[in-house]
Enzyme design. Structure first.
Site, mmCIF file in Angstrom:
data_model
loop_
_atom_site.group_PDB
_atom_site.id
_atom_site.type_symbol
_atom_site.label_atom_id
_atom_site.label_comp_id
_atom_site.label_asym_id
_atom_site.label_seq_id
_atom_site.Cartn_x
_atom_site.Cartn_y
_atom_site.Cartn_z
ATOM 1 N N ASP A 109 0.852 -1.164 -0.091
ATOM 2 C CA ASP A 109 -0.158 -0.022 -0.018
ATOM 3 C C ASP A 109 0.723 1.247 -0.004
ATOM 4 O OD1 ASP A 109 -1.949 -1.710 0.483
ATOM 5 O OD2 ASP A 109 -2.791 -0.863 2.154
ATOM 6 N N ASP A 110 0.071 2.292 -0.535
ATOM 7 C CA ASP A 110 0.745 3.640 -0.104
ATOM 8 C C ASP A 110 1.821 4.190 -1.465
ATOM 9 O OD1 ASP A 110 -1.106 3.634 1.968
ATOM 10 O OD2 ASP A 110 0.356 3.926 3.426
ATOM 11 N N HIS B 73 -5.841 8.964 -0.086
ATOM 12 C CA HIS B 73 -5.490 8.308 0.850
ATOM 13 C C HIS B 73 -6.558 8.735 2.202
ATOM 14 C CE1 HIS B 73 -3.582 5.798 4.234
ATOM 15 N NE2 HIS B 73 -3.280 5.236 3.344
ATOM 16 N N HIS C 117 -5.862 2.741 -3.900
ATOM 17 C CA HIS C 117 -6.115 2.936 -2.561
ATOM 18 C C HIS C 117 -6.388 4.326 -2.298
ATOM 19 C CE1 HIS C 117 -4.838 1.696 1.379
ATOM 20 N NE2 HIS C 117 -3.813 2.638 1.389
ATOM 21 N N TYR D 128 -6.866 2.568 5.471
ATOM 22 C CA TYR D 128 -6.966 2.153 7.014
ATOM 23 C C TYR D 128 -7.755 0.822 7.151
ATOM 24 C CZ TYR D 128 -5.484 6.870 7.264
ATOM 25 O OH TYR D 128 -4.805 7.981 6.977
ATOM 26 N N HIS E 246 3.804 -2.169 3.172
ATOM 27 C CA HIS E 246 4.128 -0.669 2.435
ATOM 28 C C HIS E 246 5.127 -0.551 1.732
ATOM 29 C CE1 HIS E 246 0.907 -0.804 5.662
ATOM 30 N NE2 HIS E 246 0.540 0.329 4.979
HETATM 31 NI NI NI Z 1 -2.726 3.052 3.233
#
Ligand code: NI
Length: 263
Positions: free
Chosen positions: A67-68, A122, A118, A159, A209
């Site tokens: 993620d991210d 965010h 995603h 989250y 991540h």
């Molecule tokens: Ni995230």
């Protein structure tokens, strides 16, 4: 393979039979009914325990998810490591990080990874209003489509948080996770590796991540260590396919066989 061989063999047999003065009708009843190969007990009995376990054991599949990202340095390093190991992964990308990183998105696609959404910035979808939810997802989708071509970009809510009302707005499956080593908090590759290895089971979806160098290092070690234990690394989509589960839009899955209840 076996079936092809049988058909070729049957074909040759037929050709030969046709060349004969008195054609013999081959009995083809045994073909096309091939059951999975069974290993005779007399052979199994002679194998050592380890080889036996390898033969009898079901393949073990897991999905690594990141993620991210993308982040230029860490994501490229991760892609290099995945390519070297022939491992597939799934990237839940933050839309606002796509501009200037389009080459990484294209690389993910061309190297067989799955690309997911995603949101654009965010956001916490539970507290965002309905219009922002739709906008956050669509904005990201447009950027992903421009960078990598058509596709279905499954959603991982930031989250892991989404409520049942907002979930009705989501037109793709949603992916949670079943293993969370909290890599963003630990920032220590060895601790992340240990946290994953102590709980991982076949069919798991592992949350990491690609934003942190320690997580990239951990991911590559996790692959090397779990490989030794017979695990293979597939995309989330492939994990569902292998388990024979068709994921539904607006449903949040922790694993293909486990749905999260939304409040
Ligand atoms: Ni995230």
């Amino acid at each position: 393979m076996k079936k092809t061989f049988c058909l070729v063999f049957a074909g040759l047999f037929l050709m030969q039979a046709a060349a004969c003065a008195q054609p013999i009708e081959p009995d083809l009843s045994a073909y096309g009914t091939a059951a999975p190969a069974e290993i005779p007990m007399e052979i199994l009995g002679e194998l050592d325990e380890e080889t036996l376990a390898d033969l009898v054991e079901e393949p073990k599949y897991v999905a690594l998810t990141f993620d991210d990202g993308p982040r230029a340095d860490t994501t490229s390093e991760l892609l290099d490591g995945l390519l070297e190991r022939g491992a597939a992964a799934t990237f839940f990308v933050v839309g606002e990080q796509v501009p200037h990183n389009e080459c990484l998105i294209r690389r993910m696609k061309s190297e067989g990874h799955q690309i997911g959404n995603h949101t654009y910035s965010h956001v916490r979808l539970k507290t965002a209003d309905k219009d922002s939810v739709v906008e956050e997802i669509q904005k990201s989708e447009v950027l992903l489509r421009e960078a990598s071509g058509e596709g279905s970009f499954w959603l991982r809510p930031p989250y892991g948080a989404i409520d049942s009302q907002k979930a009705k707005l989501i037109k793709t499956p949603m992916i949670y996770w079943s293993v969370d080593p909290q890599d963003w908090k630990l920032l220590d590759s060895q601790k992340v590796v240990d946290a994953v290895l102590s709980t991982v089971q076949p069919g798991d979806i592992i949350l990491l991540h690609d934003f942190y160098p320690t997580s990239v290092a951990a991911a590559l070690e996790i692959i090397d260590r779990l490989r030794e234990d017979g695990y293979a690394f597939v995309t989330v989509e492939e994990l569902f396919r292998i388990q024979g589960v068709t994921p539904q839009p607006g449903v949040l899955y922790a694993r293909p066989d486990r749905v999260r209840t939304l409040s």
